[in-house]
Design a protein around this motif. Structure first.
Motif, PDB file in Angstrom:
ATOM      1  N   UNK A  16      34.285 -27.194   7.412  1.00  0.00           N
ATOM      2  CA  UNK A  16      34.500 -26.174   6.394  1.00  0.00           C
ATOM      3  C   UNK A  16      33.325 -25.187   6.497  1.00  0.00           C
ATOM      4  N   UNK A  17      33.318 -24.334   7.531  1.00  0.00           N
ATOM      5  CA  UNK A  17      32.139 -23.519   7.809  1.00  0.00           C
ATOM      6  C   UNK A  17      31.895 -22.395   6.803  1.00  0.00           C
ATOM      7  N   UNK A  18      30.605 -22.208   6.525  1.00  0.00           N
ATOM      8  CA  UNK A  18      30.111 -21.106   5.707  1.00  0.00           C
ATOM      9  C   UNK A  18      28.842 -20.595   6.381  1.00  0.00           C
ATOM     10  N   UNK A  19      28.529 -19.324   6.206  1.00  0.00           N
ATOM     11  CA  UNK A  19      27.416 -18.690   6.917  1.00  0.00           C
ATOM     12  C   UNK A  19      26.341 -18.228   5.943  1.00  0.00           C
ATOM     13  N   UNK A  20      25.070 -18.374   6.369  1.00  0.00           N
ATOM     14  CA  UNK A  20      23.933 -17.774   5.675  1.00  0.00           C
ATOM     15  C   UNK A  20      23.202 -16.884   6.670  1.00  0.00           C
ATOM     16  N   UNK A  21      22.785 -15.705   6.208  1.00  0.00           N
ATOM     17  CA  UNK A  21      21.995 -14.791   7.022  1.00  0.00           C
ATOM     18  C   UNK A  21      20.580 -14.797   6.462  1.00  0.00           C
ATOM     19  N   UNK A  22      19.601 -15.131   7.315  1.00  0.00           N
ATOM     20  CA  UNK A  22      18.191 -15.185   6.928  1.00  0.00           C
ATOM     21  C   UNK A  22      17.440 -14.055   7.617  1.00  0.00           C
ATOM     22  N   UNK A  23      16.649 -13.316   6.833  1.00  0.00           N
ATOM     23  CA  UNK A  23      15.785 -12.264   7.370  1.00  0.00           C
ATOM     24  C   UNK A  23      14.425 -12.447   6.710  1.00  0.00           C
ATOM     25  N   UNK A  24      13.457 -12.922   7.482  1.00  0.00           N
ATOM     26  CA  UNK A  24      12.151 -13.209   6.886  1.00  0.00           C
ATOM     27  C   UNK A  24      12.308 -14.229   5.772  1.00  0.00           C
ATOM     28  N   UNK A  25      11.823 -13.900   4.579  1.00  0.00           N
ATOM     29  CA  UNK A  25      11.933 -14.829   3.448  1.00  0.00           C
ATOM     30  C   UNK A  25      13.159 -14.556   2.577  1.00  0.00           C
ATOM     31  N   UNK A  26      14.026 -13.673   3.014  1.00  0.00           N
ATOM     32  CA  UNK A  26      15.233 -13.334   2.260  1.00  0.00           C
ATOM     33  C   UNK A  26      16.441 -13.996   2.914  1.00  0.00           C
ATOM     34  N   UNK A  27      17.435 -14.365   2.102  1.00  0.00           N
ATOM     35  CA  UNK A  27      18.679 -14.904   2.664  1.00  0.00           C
ATOM     36  C   UNK A  27      19.844 -14.527   1.778  1.00  0.00           C
ATOM     37  N   UNK A  28      21.015 -14.478   2.393  1.00  0.00           N
ATOM     38  CA  UNK A  28      22.246 -14.193   1.661  1.00  0.00           C
ATOM     39  C   UNK A  28      23.350 -15.035   2.263  1.00  0.00           C
ATOM     40  N   UNK A  29      24.084 -15.700   1.404  1.00  0.00           N
ATOM     41  CA  UNK A  29      25.199 -16.548   1.849  1.00  0.00           C
ATOM     42  C   UNK A  29      26.489 -15.752   1.780  1.00  0.00           C
ATOM     43  N   UNK A  30      27.336 -15.948   2.777  1.00  0.00           N
ATOM     44  CA  UNK A  30      28.678 -15.360   2.745  1.00  0.00           C
ATOM     45  C   UNK A  30      29.452 -15.996   1.590  1.00  0.00           C
ATOM     46  N   UNK A  31      30.446 -15.310   1.090  1.00  0.00           N
ATOM     47  CA  UNK A  31      31.211 -15.836  -0.040  1.00  0.00           C
ATOM     48  C   UNK A  31      32.418 -16.651   0.409  1.00  0.00           C
ATOM     49  N   UNK A  32      32.865 -16.434   1.637  1.00  0.00           N
ATOM     50  CA  UNK A  32      34.089 -17.090   2.113  1.00  0.00           C
ATOM     51  C   UNK A  32      33.770 -18.401   2.826  1.00  0.00           C
ATOM     52  N   UNK A  33      34.400 -19.477   2.391  1.00  0.00           N
ATOM     53  CA  UNK A  33      34.329 -20.772   3.055  1.00  0.00           C
ATOM     54  C   UNK A  33      35.673 -20.968   3.750  1.00  0.00           C
ATOM     55  N   UNK A  34      35.651 -21.112   5.057  1.00  0.00           N
ATOM     56  CA  UNK A  34      36.884 -21.330   5.816  1.00  0.00           C
ATOM     57  C   UNK A  34      37.144 -22.828   5.852  1.00  0.00           C
ATOM     58  N   UNK A  35      38.195 -23.274   5.221  1.00  0.00           N
ATOM     59  CA  UNK A  35      38.474 -24.707   5.083  1.00  0.00           C
ATOM     60  C   UNK A  35      39.152 -25.287   6.314  1.00  0.00           C
ATOM     61  N   UNK A  36      38.708 -26.481   6.696  1.00  0.00           N
ATOM     62  CA  UNK A  36      39.302 -27.319   7.738  1.00  0.00           C
ATOM     63  C   UNK A  36      39.686 -26.542   9.000  1.00  0.00           C
ATOM     64  N   UNK A  37      38.640 -26.066   9.719  1.00  0.00           N
ATOM     65  CA  UNK A  37      38.875 -25.324  10.949  1.00  0.00           C
ATOM     66  C   UNK A  37      37.676 -25.449  11.881  1.00  0.00           C
ATOM     67  N   UNK A  38      37.917 -25.252  13.159  1.00  0.00           N
ATOM     68  CA  UNK A  38      36.828 -25.146  14.131  1.00  0.00           C
ATOM     69  C   UNK A  38      36.755 -23.722  14.679  1.00  0.00           C
ATOM     70  N   UNK A  39      37.681 -22.868  14.213  1.00  0.00           N
ATOM     71  CA  UNK A  39      37.709 -21.460  14.628  1.00  0.00           C
ATOM     72  C   UNK A  39      37.855 -20.558  13.390  1.00  0.00           C
ATOM     73  N   UNK A  40      36.802 -20.480  12.578  1.00  0.00           N
ATOM     74  CA  UNK A  40      36.896 -19.701  11.333  1.00  0.00           C
ATOM     75  C   UNK A  40      36.980 -18.199  11.583  1.00  0.00           C
ATOM     76  N   UNK A  41      37.675 -17.522  10.691  1.00  0.00           N
ATOM     77  CA  UNK A  41      37.704 -16.059  10.682  1.00  0.00           C
ATOM     78  C   UNK A  41      37.207 -15.627   9.309  1.00  0.00           C
ATOM     79  N   UNK A  42      36.008 -15.034   9.286  1.00  0.00           N
ATOM     80  CA  UNK A  42      35.426 -14.604   8.011  1.00  0.00           C
ATOM     81  C   UNK A  42      35.804 -13.157   7.714  1.00  0.00           C
TER      82      UNK A  42
END
Length: 106
Positions: free
Chosen positions: A44-70
């Motif tokens: 159930x992949x979800x992405x976080x983007x880290x830049x230095x000490x800042x981070x932002x998580x994506x809002x979309x969780x792709x359920x039960x997949x190995x090939x997510x499309x965000x």
């Protein structure tokens, strides 16, 4: 007697300018061949983007997949950089989302 302020040999401290704030926009498209993290053999992949000490998580969780499309734009705001300083590294981290709200690195 006047004393000169001299840095020890082999060291250099550059003079840095004022602090400037930036934002980074990252367009997350898709993932391929992600490893299985659940008993189903998928993730159930979800992405976080880290830049230095800042981070932002994506809002979309792709359920039960190995090939997510965000197809999602993630914006990291208030990235502080002083003039004369190099920009911080950007890291895109992919995690498996669990129902107990924990994240496992993929």
């Amino acid at each position: 007697r006047k004393m000169d302020l001299v840095e020890p040999a082999g060291t250099f401290t550059p003079q840095l300018g004022e602090e400037v704030f930036y934002e980074l926009n990252v367009l997350l498209l898709k993932g391929r061949n992600l490893p299985a993290a659940d008993v189903s053999g998928l993730s159930d992949p979800i992405v976080e983007v880290h830049v230095g000490d800042r981070k932002q998580r994506a809002t979309l969780i792709c359920k039960e997949t190995s090939t997510p499309i965000w197809d999602e734009l993630v914006t990291v705001r208030n990235i502080a950089v002083r003039e004369g300083e190099r920009f911080p590294n950007v890291n895109v981290m992919v995690f498996d989302w669990d129902d107990d709200f924990s994240l496992d690195y993929l």
